[in-house]
Design a protein around this motif. Structure first.
Motif, mmCIF file in Angstrom:
data_model
loop_
_atom_site.group_PDB
_atom_site.id
_atom_site.type_symbol
_atom_site.label_atom_id
_atom_site.label_comp_id
_atom_site.label_asym_id
_atom_site.label_seq_id
_atom_site.Cartn_x
_atom_site.Cartn_y
_atom_site.Cartn_z
ATOM 1 N N SER A 298 130.770 79.373 52.703
ATOM 2 C CA SER A 298 130.481 80.678 53.289
ATOM 3 C C SER A 298 130.453 81.764 52.218
ATOM 4 C CB SER A 298 131.536 81.009 54.353
ATOM 5 O OG SER A 298 131.362 82.311 54.859
ATOM 6 N N TRP A 299 131.432 81.728 51.312
ATOM 7 C CA TRP A 299 131.500 82.741 50.257
ATOM 8 C C TRP A 299 130.317 82.622 49.307
ATOM 9 C CZ3 TRP A 299 132.263 82.516 44.875
ATOM 10 C CH2 TRP A 299 132.501 83.762 44.273
ATOM 11 N N LEU A 300 129.964 81.411 48.916
ATOM 12 C CA LEU A 300 128.825 81.209 48.024
ATOM 13 C C LEU A 300 127.544 81.711 48.665
ATOM 14 C CD1 LEU A 300 129.661 77.656 46.633
ATOM 15 C CD2 LEU A 300 129.591 79.773 45.302
ATOM 16 N N ASP A 301 127.397 81.475 49.967
ATOM 17 C CA ASP A 301 126.216 81.962 50.678
ATOM 18 C C ASP A 301 126.196 83.483 50.726
ATOM 19 O OD1 ASP A 301 125.495 79.347 51.167
ATOM 20 O OD2 ASP A 301 126.226 79.319 53.234
ATOM 21 N N THR A 302 127.329 84.077 51.049
ATOM 22 C CA THR A 302 127.425 85.538 51.144
ATOM 23 C C THR A 302 127.124 86.194 49.802
ATOM 24 O OG1 THR A 302 129.078 85.388 52.913
ATOM 25 C CG2 THR A 302 128.964 87.467 51.697
ATOM 26 N N GLU A 303 127.571 85.562 48.729
ATOM 27 C CA GLU A 303 127.374 86.101 47.391
ATOM 28 C C GLU A 303 125.968 85.836 46.855
ATOM 29 O OE1 GLU A 303 129.560 87.939 45.303
ATOM 30 O OE2 GLU A 303 130.477 88.196 47.284
ATOM 31 N N GLY A 304 125.149 85.121 47.638
ATOM 32 C CA GLY A 304 123.796 84.832 47.186
ATOM 33 C C GLY A 304 123.733 83.808 46.077
ATOM 34 N N LEU A 305 124.762 82.952 46.022
ATOM 35 C CA LEU A 305 124.816 81.967 44.948
ATOM 36 C C LEU A 305 124.148 80.649 45.323
ATOM 37 C CD1 LEU A 305 128.378 82.824 43.689
ATOM 38 C CD2 LEU A 305 126.272 83.080 42.393
ATOM 39 N N VAL A 306 123.518 80.626 46.473
ATOM 40 C CA VAL A 306 122.746 79.438 46.857
ATOM 41 C C VAL A 306 121.578 79.293 45.901
ATOM 42 C CG1 VAL A 306 121.383 78.319 48.651
ATOM 43 C CG2 VAL A 306 123.352 79.711 49.281
#
Length: 310
Positions: A298-306
């Motif tokens: 969830s955090w990686l997605d929120t941070e745009g790190l996908v």
């Protein structure tokens, strides 16, 4: 405990945990190792979350990664790293340096100075130290608001007025750690009535402190329960605690295999780990009930790190 004894302990513990938790990857025999990068975690919630963050980062970069979580304390995890049972560990600057080197940093040491010293200390052990995060998670000495008011406590030094009458709670290994109970005794001259071994800054410590079983406890800076439970953090007025910025360490041979792009993906994630980010990640698990893996994703997605790590 000598290093050979630690090695035996690592292997023995891995065997015990493997039989109890076969669904989780718990390291590997060097002779039969897989190609997956094994990410280790210490036995507290934030460490497990960060292990999942870095493992998921590697997966999104196309690298097979597994998390070996809840193994034990640093006394076991660091030898496991050197013995090639673990490949990558999210560490903390000051505590890691104290463990692998033993030399204390100057009271006013910066994170950059701690990082340089840790890099030198780990280099001879075949371990590469990556960039450190802006966020850190230091040991904090904590009391309830009522206890602080009753005894006029603002700084750790103030505990000298009551130390022999109160109980202190912390992780089992705290008693011998230079940044925990041993440091409170050496630097602050404190001598508590009782040391009660609890968990590592987790729910047992919170419950014991708020329930009055202990009067003083060790928690971590980014624990969301400090605010949630209206606890009071005593000022470290004699600078016992060093910089504790999050810093991934990875075995040098694994770093070489991963290559520059994967290592840059790790550094890119580390740069986003501010104090607020660490508190948010911990809150997803400890307050909202998410699993460490779901919180990491969830955090990686929120941070745009996908896209960043793809």
């Amino acid at each position: 405990m000598t290093r050979p004894e630690l090695g035996v302990l690592v292997v023995g513990l891995a065997g015990v945990l493997a039989s109890a938790c076969a669904s989780r990857p718990l390291g590997r025999d060097v002779a039969t190792r897989s190609d997956a990068v094994v990410v280790g975690a210490f036995n507290f919630s934030e460490s497990t979350i960060l292990a999942e963050v870095y493992a998921e980062t590697l997966r999104r970069h196309g690298t097979d990664a597994e998390v070996m979580d809840e193994v034990a304390s640093r006394e076991i995890m660091e030898p496991a790293l050197e013995q090639r049972q673990v490949d990558l560990v999210p560490e903390y600057l000051g505590t890691a340096l104290s463990f692998v080197d033993g030399d204390a940093l100057a009271d006013d040491a910066t994170a950059a100075q701690a990082h340089h010293a840790l890099t030198s200390a780990f280099e001879q052990r075949g371990v590469r130290v990556m960039e450190h995060a802006p966020g850190q998670n230091r040991n904090e000495i904590v009391v309830t608001a009522a206890f602080a008011d009753e005894h006029s406590l603002d700084e750790i030094s103030d505990l000298a007025r009551v130390d022999q009458d109160v109980a202190f709670g912390g992780p089992p290994e705290c008693a011998s750690r230079p940044l925990c109970l041993a440091g409170l005794e050496d630097v602050y001259g404190l001598s508590f009535r009782e040391f009660r071994p609890l968990d590592t800054g987790g729910p047992a410590t919170i419950a014991s402190l708020t329930g009055g079983e202990v009067d003083v406890a060790l928690l971590f800076t980014t624990n969301p329960q400090i605010i949630e439970k209206d606890l009071v953090v005593l000022d470290d007025d004699r600078s016992l605690q060093p910089p504790e910025n999050v810093v991934p360490v990875v075995r040098a041979d694994v770093a070489q295999t991963l290559g520059a792009d994967a290592l840059e993906a790790i550094d890119r994630v580390t740069r986003r780990l501010s104090d607020d980010a660490l508190r948010a990640l911990n809150g997803l698990v400890e307050l909202d009930g998410e699993t460490p893996m779901d919180a990491a994703r969830s955090w990686l997605d929120t941070e745009g790190l996908v896209e960043d790590a793809a």
